[in-house]
Design a protein around this motif. Sequence first.
Motif, short mmCIF file in Angstrom:
data_model
loop_
_atom_site.label_atom_id
_atom_site.label_comp_id
_atom_site.label_asym_id
_atom_site.label_seq_id
_atom_site.Cartn_x
_atom_site.Cartn_y
_atom_site.Cartn_z
N ALA A 1 65.94 49.70 9.09
CA ALA A 1 66.56 50.90 8.51
C ALA A 1 66.64 50.78 6.99
N LEU A 2 67.01 49.61 6.50
CA LEU A 2 67.08 49.41 5.04
C LEU A 2 65.69 49.50 4.42
N THR A 3 64.70 48.93 5.07
CA THR A 3 63.32 49.01 4.58
C THR A 3 62.86 50.46 4.53
N LEU A 4 63.14 51.21 5.58
CA LEU A 4 62.79 52.63 5.61
C LEU A 4 63.48 53.39 4.48
N MET A 5 64.76 53.12 4.28
CA MET A 5 65.51 53.81 3.24
C MET A 5 64.92 53.53 1.87
N LYS A 6 64.52 52.29 1.62
CA LYS A 6 63.89 51.95 0.34
C LYS A 6 62.54 52.64 0.19
N ALA A 7 61.78 52.73 1.29
CA ALA A 7 60.48 53.40 1.25
C ALA A 7 60.64 54.90 1.00
N ILE A 8 61.68 55.49 1.57
CA ILE A 8 61.94 56.91 1.38
C ILE A 8 62.34 57.19 -0.06
N GLY A 9 63.14 56.31 -0.63
CA GLY A 9 63.56 56.44 -2.02
C GLY A 9 64.86 57.20 -2.17
N GLY A 10 65.47 57.04 -3.33
CA GLY A 10 66.71 57.74 -3.61
C GLY A 10 67.93 57.14 -2.94
N VAL A 11 67.86 55.87 -2.58
CA VAL A 11 68.98 55.21 -1.92
C VAL A 11 70.10 54.97 -2.93
N GLN A 12 71.30 55.29 -2.53
CA GLN A 12 72.48 55.02 -3.35
C GLN A 12 73.31 53.97 -2.63
N ASN A 13 73.83 53.02 -3.39
CA ASN A 13 74.71 52.01 -2.82
C ASN A 13 76.10 52.26 -3.36
N ILE A 14 76.96 52.83 -2.54
CA ILE A 14 78.31 53.18 -2.96
C ILE A 14 79.29 52.35 -2.15
N GLY A 15 79.95 51.45 -2.83
CA GLY A 15 80.94 50.60 -2.16
C GLY A 15 80.34 49.73 -1.07
N GLY A 16 79.10 49.30 -1.25
CA GLY A 16 78.44 48.47 -0.27
C GLY A 16 77.79 49.24 0.87
N THR A 17 77.89 50.56 0.84
CA THR A 17 77.28 51.41 1.86
C THR A 17 76.01 52.03 1.29
N HIS A 18 74.91 51.87 2.00
CA HIS A 18 73.64 52.46 1.58
C HIS A 18 73.59 53.90 2.08
N LEU A 19 73.34 54.83 1.17
CA LEU A 19 73.30 56.25 1.50
C LEU A 19 71.98 56.86 1.07
N LEU A 20 71.54 57.84 1.84
CA LEU A 20 70.27 58.51 1.57
C LEU A 20 70.50 60.02 1.64
N ASP A 21 69.97 60.74 0.67
CA ASP A 21 70.10 62.18 0.61
C ASP A 21 69.21 62.85 1.66
N ARG A 22 69.71 63.89 2.27
CA ARG A 22 68.99 64.63 3.32
C ARG A 22 67.64 65.14 2.82
N GLU A 23 67.59 65.65 1.60
CA GLU A 23 66.33 66.19 1.05
C GLU A 23 65.26 65.11 0.93
N ALA A 24 65.66 63.91 0.49
CA ALA A 24 64.70 62.80 0.40
C ALA A 24 64.17 62.44 1.78
#
Length: 69
Positions: free
Chosen positions: A42-65
Amino acid sequence: MPKPVSWSYRTYEIRERVQHSKTQTWARRDIEDLFEVKRATALTLMKAIGGVQNIGGTHLLDREALLEF
């Protein structure tokens, strides 16, 4: 030989779920459930998708990305 992508045959279903969801920000656990993968993938996918935000240790991804991916 690389391991086959387990979710590739479900791309249409995944896109439909994201498109019809009201969730704007997807957490790593949401990505795990959506793609039916484990944490590291999941983390690898999120990095590949791009636009990952790390807020308070939580990895977040925008719906549009996610939809663009």
